[in-house]
Design a protein around this motif. Structure first.
Motif, PDB file in Angstrom:
ATOM      1  N   THR A 107      60.227  -8.094 -57.316  1.00 57.30           N
ATOM      2  CA  THR A 107      60.161  -9.491 -56.894  1.00 57.30           C
ATOM      3  C   THR A 107      60.581  -9.642 -55.439  1.00 57.30           C
ATOM      4  N   LEU A 108      59.970 -10.584 -54.746  1.00 56.96           N
ATOM      5  CA  LEU A 108      60.312 -10.829 -53.348  1.00 56.96           C
ATOM      6  C   LEU A 108      61.810 -11.058 -53.200  1.00 56.96           C
ATOM      7  N   PRO A 109      62.448 -10.391 -52.241  1.00 57.52           N
ATOM      8  CA  PRO A 109      63.913 -10.439 -52.126  1.00 57.52           C
ATOM      9  C   PRO A 109      64.480 -11.847 -52.012  1.00 57.52           C
ATOM     10  N   ARG A 110      63.815 -12.713 -51.267  1.00 55.46           N
ATOM     11  CA  ARG A 110      64.331 -14.079 -51.128  1.00 55.46           C
ATOM     12  C   ARG A 110      64.498 -14.744 -52.480  1.00 55.46           C
ATOM     13  N   LEU A 111      63.536 -14.546 -53.380  1.00 60.77           N
ATOM     14  CA  LEU A 111      63.579 -15.210 -54.682  1.00 60.77           C
ATOM     15  C   LEU A 111      64.618 -14.574 -55.599  1.00 60.77           C
ATOM     16  N   VAL A 112      64.770 -13.243 -55.541  1.00 59.72           N
ATOM     17  CA  VAL A 112      65.815 -12.595 -56.326  1.00 59.72           C
ATOM     18  C   VAL A 112      67.176 -13.189 -55.977  1.00 59.72           C
ATOM     19  N   VAL A 113      67.450 -13.277 -54.679  1.00 63.14           N
ATOM     20  CA  VAL A 113      68.741 -13.814 -54.243  1.00 63.14           C
ATOM     21  C   VAL A 113      68.881 -15.281 -54.628  1.00 63.14           C
ATOM     22  N   GLU A 114      67.792 -16.050 -54.554  1.00 55.73           N
ATOM     23  CA  GLU A 114      67.854 -17.457 -54.942  1.00 55.73           C
ATOM     24  C   GLU A 114      68.222 -17.590 -56.422  1.00 55.73           C
ATOM     25  N   MET A 115      67.658 -16.761 -57.276  1.00 56.59           N
ATOM     26  CA  MET A 115      68.015 -16.799 -58.701  1.00 56.59           C
ATOM     27  C   MET A 115      69.483 -16.433 -58.896  1.00 56.59           C
ATOM     28  N   TYR A 116      69.957 -15.430 -58.161  1.00 53.45           N
ATOM     29  CA  TYR A 116      71.367 -15.048 -58.274  1.00 53.45           C
ATOM     30  C   TYR A 116      72.290 -16.153 -57.762  1.00 53.45           C
ATOM     31  N   ARG A 117      71.865 -16.837 -56.726  1.00 51.34           N
ATOM     32  CA  ARG A 117      72.699 -17.919 -56.195  1.00 51.34           C
ATOM     33  C   ARG A 117      72.749 -19.088 -57.166  1.00 51.34           C
ATOM     34  N   HIS A 118      71.645 -19.364 -57.860  1.00 51.86           N
ATOM     35  CA  HIS A 118      71.680 -20.394 -58.906  1.00 51.86           C
ATOM     36  C   HIS A 118      72.712 -20.037 -59.975  1.00 51.86           C
ATOM     37  N   ALA A 119      72.880 -18.746 -60.216  1.00 49.55           N
ATOM     38  CA  ALA A 119      73.813 -18.309 -61.254  1.00 49.55           C
ATOM     39  C   ALA A 119      75.273 -18.450 -60.839  1.00 49.55           C
ATOM     40  N   VAL A 120      75.535 -18.645 -59.547  1.00 50.53           N
ATOM     41  CA  VAL A 120      76.913 -18.745 -59.027  1.00 50.53           C
ATOM     42  C   VAL A 120      77.748 -17.597 -59.599  1.00 50.53           C
ATOM     43  N   ILE A 121      77.340 -16.388 -59.293  1.00 48.60           N
ATOM     44  CA  ILE A 121      77.984 -15.193 -59.836  1.00 48.60           C
ATOM     45  C   ILE A 121      79.329 -14.982 -59.148  1.00 48.60           C
ATOM     46  N   ALA A 122      80.392 -14.920 -59.942  1.00 50.74           N
ATOM     47  CA  ALA A 122      81.730 -14.660 -59.411  1.00 50.74           C
ATOM     48  C   ALA A 122      81.955 -13.157 -59.286  1.00 50.74           C
ATOM     49  N   ASP A 123      83.027 -12.792 -58.588  1.00 50.56           N
ATOM     50  CA  ASP A 123      83.285 -11.371 -58.352  1.00 50.56           C
ATOM     51  C   ASP A 123      83.501 -10.591 -59.645  1.00 50.56           C
ATOM     52  N   ASP A 124      83.983 -11.265 -60.693  1.00 47.99           N
ATOM     53  CA  ASP A 124      84.276 -10.567 -61.951  1.00 47.99           C
ATOM     54  C   ASP A 124      83.279 -10.894 -63.055  1.00 47.99           C
ATOM     55  N   SER A 125      82.130 -11.481 -62.707  1.00 45.51           N
ATOM     56  CA  SER A 125      81.148 -11.875 -63.725  1.00 45.51           C
ATOM     57  C   SER A 125      80.469 -10.651 -64.338  1.00 45.51           C
ATOM     58  N   ARG A 126      80.514 -10.562 -65.655  1.00 38.93           N
ATOM     59  CA  ARG A 126      79.708  -9.559 -66.363  1.00 38.93           C
ATOM     60  C   ARG A 126      78.285 -10.108 -66.399  1.00 38.93           C
ATOM     61  N   THR A 127      77.369  -9.393 -65.768  1.00 42.16           N
ATOM     62  CA  THR A 127      76.053  -9.973 -65.485  1.00 42.16           C
ATOM     63  C   THR A 127      74.935  -9.124 -66.072  1.00 42.16           C
ATOM     64  N   LEU A 128      74.032  -9.780 -66.802  1.00 41.71           N
ATOM     65  CA  LEU A 128      72.819  -9.137 -67.297  1.00 41.71           C
ATOM     66  C   LEU A 128      71.648  -9.586 -66.441  1.00 41.71           C
ATOM     67  N   VAL A 129      70.858  -8.607 -65.976  1.00 40.33           N
ATOM     68  CA  VAL A 129      69.668  -8.892 -65.178  1.00 40.33           C
ATOM     69  C   VAL A 129      68.487  -8.148 -65.787  1.00 40.33           C
ATOM     70  N   THR A 130      67.294  -8.535 -65.378  1.00 39.73           N
ATOM     71  CA  THR A 130      66.097  -7.827 -65.822  1.00 39.73           C
ATOM     72  C   THR A 130      65.752  -6.763 -64.799  1.00 39.73           C
ATOM     73  N   CYS A 131      65.194  -5.634 -65.259  1.00 36.95           N
ATOM     74  CA  CYS A 131      65.157  -4.417 -64.450  1.00 36.95           C
ATOM     75  C   CYS A 131      63.945  -4.327 -63.526  1.00 36.95           C
ATOM     76  N   GLY A 132      62.738  -4.213 -64.075  1.00 42.83           N
ATOM     77  CA  GLY A 132      61.557  -3.994 -63.233  1.00 42.83           C
ATOM     78  C   GLY A 132      61.714  -2.739 -62.394  1.00 42.83           C
ATOM     79  N   SER A 133      61.548  -2.880 -61.089  1.00 42.52           N
ATOM     80  CA  SER A 133      61.666  -1.724 -60.190  1.00 42.52           C
ATOM     81  C   SER A 133      63.101  -1.226 -60.058  1.00 42.52           C
ATOM     82  N   GLY A 134      64.068  -2.080 -60.363  1.00 43.74           N
ATOM     83  CA  GLY A 134      65.473  -1.729 -60.192  1.00 43.74           C
ATOM     84  C   GLY A 134      66.090  -2.268 -58.919  1.00 43.74           C
ATOM     85  N   TYR A 135      65.277  -2.855 -58.021  1.00 41.90           N
ATOM     86  CA  TYR A 135      65.827  -3.342 -56.755  1.00 41.90           C
ATOM     87  C   TYR A 135      66.796  -4.506 -56.967  1.00 41.90           C
ATOM     88  N   GLY A 136      66.418  -5.472 -57.798  1.00 39.96           N
ATOM     89  CA  GLY A 136      67.330  -6.584 -58.069  1.00 39.96           C
ATOM     90  C   GLY A 136      68.619  -6.111 -58.708  1.00 39.96           C
TER      91      GLY A 136
END
Length: 394
Positions: A107-136
């Motif tokens: 996925t285009l990097p700008r959009l990956v980061v936008e999705m992560y920013r919507h998540a408001v990920i904290a430093d200690d957040s246990r986070t599940l993401v979808t894999c694809g190429s593995g870049y995200g």
């Protein structure tokens, strides 16, 4: 691969500067993650001079380093890595794949980061993401540390390739082969899906920790759902104001074949409609208007849109629906009102014109910024200014 691309750091740093502010917690991950390593080969949809038709064409990064760097570090570029069952890693240079559906991408990097920013990920957040190429996944590891990241994909090869490429740059997150719409491997503070879902899987709500947040998109729409888990096991939140679109989830090696629209397509192109009228508005490209397309999908799920353009400016739009409904709207020019033929049990173009009238009167459509309530079984309710829509659990 580093030897063939010694200046990737310069490209990555430039992309990071163009994507987020220097003080953003996502700047360092963008600037220090070698995206090109995750996409050594990719497909582009192009018109082949050799074949005289449109097809997916394979690109090999190491054989064209400059094009590789320019593509890999373009923040606006999604790189398709798999079409149908054909993974770019396994294809022979020069291969062309005729029209089929893409099944994985970086996925285009700008959009990956936008999705992560919507998540408001904290430093200690246990986070599940979808894999694809593995870049995200790599970006999340760089931001959080690999021990807090779990990445899943339905495709065993994608998971193995991502594991090897992540390991090569020092990241060893938990990687699992699983259908993201089914049971998830653990409990998480954040679930961020860069694949679209038909509706919110109940398993996500089970896997979310109390107060946890999910971020995803709904299939065939541009709607980004951002919701926090509630005490009753459901979630509440809103539709993000920006649109996004991803490939839909698949549950096996490829998407199942779609309905055979050959007969309906022939009818839509040639038949006299049961109803023949003049449309209220010029012909529009519905697929390019995310709010209109999303609203129509919620009101009449499953509409397929096609468009014919002529060199003289004439354009014809077609709408097809699995229930046998169809519409054809033909106009002499982009600003002319079309002649509309419609057939089948529903008047699809009339439904579209209702939405466009709504947009003209109110200035926007309520899907943007709508409030979201998700039941524990995944049923999703949207509402704004008296408008409501429900996407049922499946």
């Amino acid at each position: 691969m580093h030897r063939t691309s010694p200046d990737w750091e310069r490209h990555a740093a430039r992309m990071a500067d163009a994507t987020v502010r220097p003080e953003s917690r996502w700047h360092r991950p963008l600037a220090t993650t070698a995206r090109h390593l995750f996409v050594p080969r990719w497909w582009t949809w192009t018109h082949s001079e050799r074949e005289g038709r449109w097809a997916y064409e394979l690109h090999d990064g190491p054989s064209a380093p400059e094009a590789w760097m320019n593509s890999a570090y373009d923040r606006h570029t999604t790189l398709t890595t798999r079409v149908g069952r054909h993974h770019a890693d396994h294809a022979t240079p020069g291969t062309l794949i005729p029209e089929t559906r893409p099944t994985s991408s970086s996925t285009l990097p700008r959009l990956v980061v936008e999705m992560y920013r919507h998540a408001v990920i904290a430093d200690d957040s246990r986070t599940l993401v979808t894999c694809g190429s593995g870049y995200g996944t790599a970006l999340a590891c760089r931001r959080l540390g690999a021990d807090r990241v779990t990445s899943v994909d339905v495709d065993p090869y994608l998971v193995q390739a991502a594991r090897e490429r992540l390991d090569a740059i020092g990241h060893r997150p938990r990687l699992e082969v699983c259908d993201v719409t089914g049971e998830l491997p653990g409990s998480f503070d954040r679930i961020v899906s860069t694949v679209s879902v038909e509706t919110i899987p109940a398993s996500w709500l089970t896997a979310l920790a109390p107060g946890g947040r999910l971020v995803t998109t709904l299939a065939r729409t541009g709607l980004v759902i951002v919701a926090d888990k509630t005490a009753d096991g459901g979630a509440t939140g809103q539709v993000a104001p920006e649109a996004a679109a991803f490939m839909s989830t698949r549950h096996g090696d490829d998407y199942p074949p779609g309905p055979d629209n050959t007969v309906l397509w022939t009818t839509a192109r040639t038949a006299e409609g049961d109803s023949v009228t003049t449309g209220r508005y010029p012909v529009m490209r519905v697929n390019d208007a995310w709010d209109v397309r999303s609203t129509l999908e919620l009101m009449v799920p499953g509409v397929e849109h096609r468009m014919d353009d002529s060199p003289g400016g004439a354009r014809t739009a077609y709408m097809l629906h699995p229930d046998g409904s169809w519409a054809r709207a033909a106009a002499a020019g982009p600003r002319d009102l079309p002649t509309v033929h419609q057939g089948g049990p529903r008047r699809l173009w009339d439904e579209l014109d209702k939405i466009r009238t709504w947009l003209v009167i109110d200035g926007d459509l309520p899907v943007a910024g709508a409030a979201v309530t998700i039941d524990p079984d995944g049923t999703c309710h949207l509402n704004r200014s008296g408008w409501t829509a429900t996407i049922g659990a499946r």
